[in-house]
Structure formats: C-alpha cells, structure tokens
Design an enzyme around this catalytic site. Structure first.
Site, short mmCIF file in Angstrom:
data_model
loop_
_atom_site.label_atom_id
_atom_site.label_comp_id
_atom_site.label_asym_id
_atom_site.label_seq_id
_atom_site.Cartn_x
_atom_site.Cartn_y
_atom_site.Cartn_z
CD1 TRP A 1 -2.09 -2.28 1.82
CD2 TRP A 1 -3.01 -1.29 -0.03
NE1 TRP A 1 -2.98 -2.90 1.38
CE2 TRP A 1 -3.48 -2.73 0.20
CE3 TRP A 1 -3.28 -0.64 -1.15
CZ2 TRP A 1 -4.63 -3.02 -0.62
CZ3 TRP A 1 -4.28 -1.16 -1.85
CH2 TRP A 1 -5.10 -2.39 -1.61
CE LYS B 1 -8.05 -2.61 5.06
NZ LYS B 1 -8.38 -3.66 4.54
CG ASP C 1 -3.12 4.01 4.50
OD1 ASP C 1 -4.16 3.86 5.07
OD2 ASP C 1 -2.72 3.14 3.30
#
Ligand code: PMP
Length: 363
Positions: free
Chosen positions: A104, A198, A174
């Site tokens: 990511w 999540k 992030d």
C-alpha cells in the site's frame, strides 16, 4: 454460534461488532420513530445532521483530539487519498518523504510521484518488507512537505507502534488497517486517512482527519471535490456523503466507547496478539511468523507452514471448521489472520485450538 455466524478473519471488508449489527437490525424499518430507515433520510435533515456531527465528535473523543483537527467523511477509498494528499500538499519546489513499508505504501508513492518530488526515506524492498525502519534508518528531508507512513501494512503484517521523529514535519498516515486499535499521540500528525472497512464499519466511507495548520499549507485552485478545504468548509456535506456508512461508523465508534475506549481496544488487541504469536513461537517452527518480532502487526498476523500443500490444506480445513478468510494475500501466499477490533480474544482462542489439532495431525 449466535445466528449461525462463523469466525470471520477477512482482511477487509471485515467482521463488525455483532452488537452493532443487532442495533441496526432492531432499528431497520423505523429509526427513532421517524418512520424511515436512516438511509432514507435527507443528508440535509436535522436527524441526519445529528448523526453526522456525533460521529465526527466520537472520532475526536476516542483519539483525544482537540479543535485543531477536522474530521471528514469522504469517498473514493484510501486509494483516492494516495492521490489527494500529494495533490494538495506536495507543492512545487518541495519534497515529500515516503516510507516504503509494503504494497500500500508503494501505491501511495506511485501516486505522489505524479505530483512532485518524492524521497524514499526508507526502502523496505531491501529487507523484503520483513521489518519496519528504526529511526536511524530513515533518510528524512529537512523541511519536507510531509512524511508519509503506512501505520499498518495489511498484506505484509507489520505495524508501527512508535512513529518516526520528524523534527516538526507533519506526519501523514494511512491508518486504513489499524485506526483506533491502540493509543498514540495525535499531535505530530498533519493528516490521517483510513478506509472504513476494517476497523470502522462498511466500505464506502473514508475517514480523513486533517490538522488546521497543515490544511493551511495546501495548494488552492484544485478541482472542488479534490480540495480538502472544500470538505472542511462544508463539514463534509458539500455533496451527498455516504450517510448510511457514516451512521454505521458512528455505531461502531459508540461500541468502542462502550467497551472502554482506546485503552480497552489496545488491551484487547494486545491480548489477541500475545495469544496468537505466543502460540506460534512455541510451535517448534510449524507455524512460522514472516516478519521480525519487533515489527509484528496486531491486526494482520502473517505466517507460513512447512509447505504450500499444508497451507492449502490448512485454509480448506479451517474453512470447513468455520474459520474464514485465512488465506494470505495472493502476492505473498501463506496464511494471514486478520483480527481487527471487532474480533474478540475468544475467537483467537478457538483458532488456536484448531491450529493445535491441525499440527497434531500434520506436524
Ligand atoms: N491502505 C491500506 C493499508 C489498506 O489495507 C488498503 C485496503 N486493504 C488500502 C489502503 C486501500 O483501500 P481502499 O480499498 O479503501 O482504497
């Protein structure tokens, strides 16, 4: 289990607290005597406004943030934030520092390079992403626009518990896969973003938190929807937000508060991590962790078995026994146990019971 539910270890979208599902179910047709489901309300209604503002207030309450932080509910996922961050904050003549700690981060870097100078302050590829950097490993730029950190690497299974010292340069993080999973000092952060799917509820909402002084450094004149200040000025109601997703997130946040807030979440997540890593470490190498011990994630536990055949057998037998979502990401293989806030320690104890049996038969 209640309602014949299974043990859901999906990496995201992921398990949500059962209490939240029950609340939403109980209020499905007629929320608070309005004669409607929440998703049928106008985003300009008084009823919705209350939910919207309460959800933002809960974010700040849980994270211990003051008025210097603005809470936004955007769309486009964390992936759009990969672009919006540099678009707004990587000004001409400036450099942004990025720590490449996994898939990511690499995607965030790719986007940033489209907008300006990027310095890779740590290249995790060199260590196969098996560990996070120590402070002395970082090659930070003096006066950088920001330092970007992926706080939890969902695919590789590493997590920051101590963030880099950046000498006053705002950290942009992030936090998609570990937001609100443990306590941290929010002061050094200029901006935090996280897809909701999540730790916060359903997909389709992206939580963004931006610090006022950092926001003031943003470029102006961007297309309206992609300019953070638009959403700050309009309290995330410039256009129609994901009202149901935000409502859902608010219920998840309330659940966290009722459970005892961030301190309780931290304790719960640490307990789960101790249980699972502790068991793996005592398995004589049958269940082998893939990253350095001091970089281990509490959210995504990545492990290998002695062979790929055994891994496939493990995943399929686990599924038959009611443990779902354990296959590692297709780019790394192996097994991954995703255990976000909603997963109770009991689920990990059950999983360890299964792992013990599996090892006894195949070890
Ligand atoms: N960052 C991290 C750390 C993630 O785990 C994910 C999704 N798994 C993303 C970004 C991408 O999020 P989205 O699908 O919301 O764009």
């Amino acid at each position: 289990m209640k309602y014949d539910r299974i043990f859901n270890f999906n990496p995201g979208p992921a398990a949500v607290p059962l209490e939240v599902l029950e609340y939403i179910h109980a209020n499905w047709f007629n929320y608070k005597k309005t004669g409607m489901n929440i998703m049928e309300w106008s985003h300009r209604s008084k009823e919705y406004d209350e939910i919207h503002n309460k959800t933002a207030a809960l974010v700040k309450q849980l994270l211990g943030m003051g008025d210097e932080f603005h809470v936004l509910f955007l769309q486009g996922g964390a992936s759009l934030q990969f672009a919006m961050v540099p678009m707004n904050f990587l000004l001409e003549g400036k450099t942004a520092d990025y720590l490449n700690t996994g898939s990511w981060s690499s995607k965030a870097i790719k986007e940033a390079k489209l907008f300006g100078n990027v310095n890779i302050a740590f290249e995790g590829k060199d260590v196969n992403f098996t560990r996070l950097p120590k402070q002395q490993d970082l090659k930070l730029t003096k006066g950088a626009a920001y330092v970007h950190v992926t706080s939890n690497n969902t695919i590789k299974g590493t997590q920051f518990f101590k963030f880099p010292e950046t000498d006053g340069v705002p950290i942009v993080s992030d936090m998609s896969s570990d937001i609100l999973s443990h306590r941290f000092d929010p002061k050094p952060f200029g901006l935090i973003y996280a897809g909701a799917q999540k730790n916060l509820g359903p997909s389709g909402v992206t939580l963004v938190i931006v610090r006022d002084d950092f926001l003031k450094t943003a470029r102006t004149g961007l297309t309206t929807m992609l300019q953070y200040s638009t959403h700050v000025q309009e309290n995330s109601l410039f256009n129609t937000p994901n009202t149901f997703g935000i409502f859902f997130m608010g219920r998840v946040l309330q659940w966290m508060v009722d459970m005892g807030g961030l301190t309780a979440m931290e304790k719960r997540n640490q307990e789960k991590a101790n249980l699972l890593y502790g068991y793996m470490d005592g398995s004589n190498g049958f269940y082998r962790g893939t990253v350095d011990k001091d970089s281990r994630s509490w959210m995504n536990v990545c492990l290998r078995l002695p062979s790929e055949d055994l891994e496939a057998k493990f995943v399929s037998e686990a599924k038959a026994a009611g443990f779902l979502g354990l296959k590692g990401h297709r780019s790394v293989g192996g097994i991954r146990v995703s255990m976000y806030n909603a997963i109770p320690p009991e689920a990990i104890k059950e999983l360890i019971g299964f792992m013990k049996n599996f090892m006894a038969k195949n070890g």
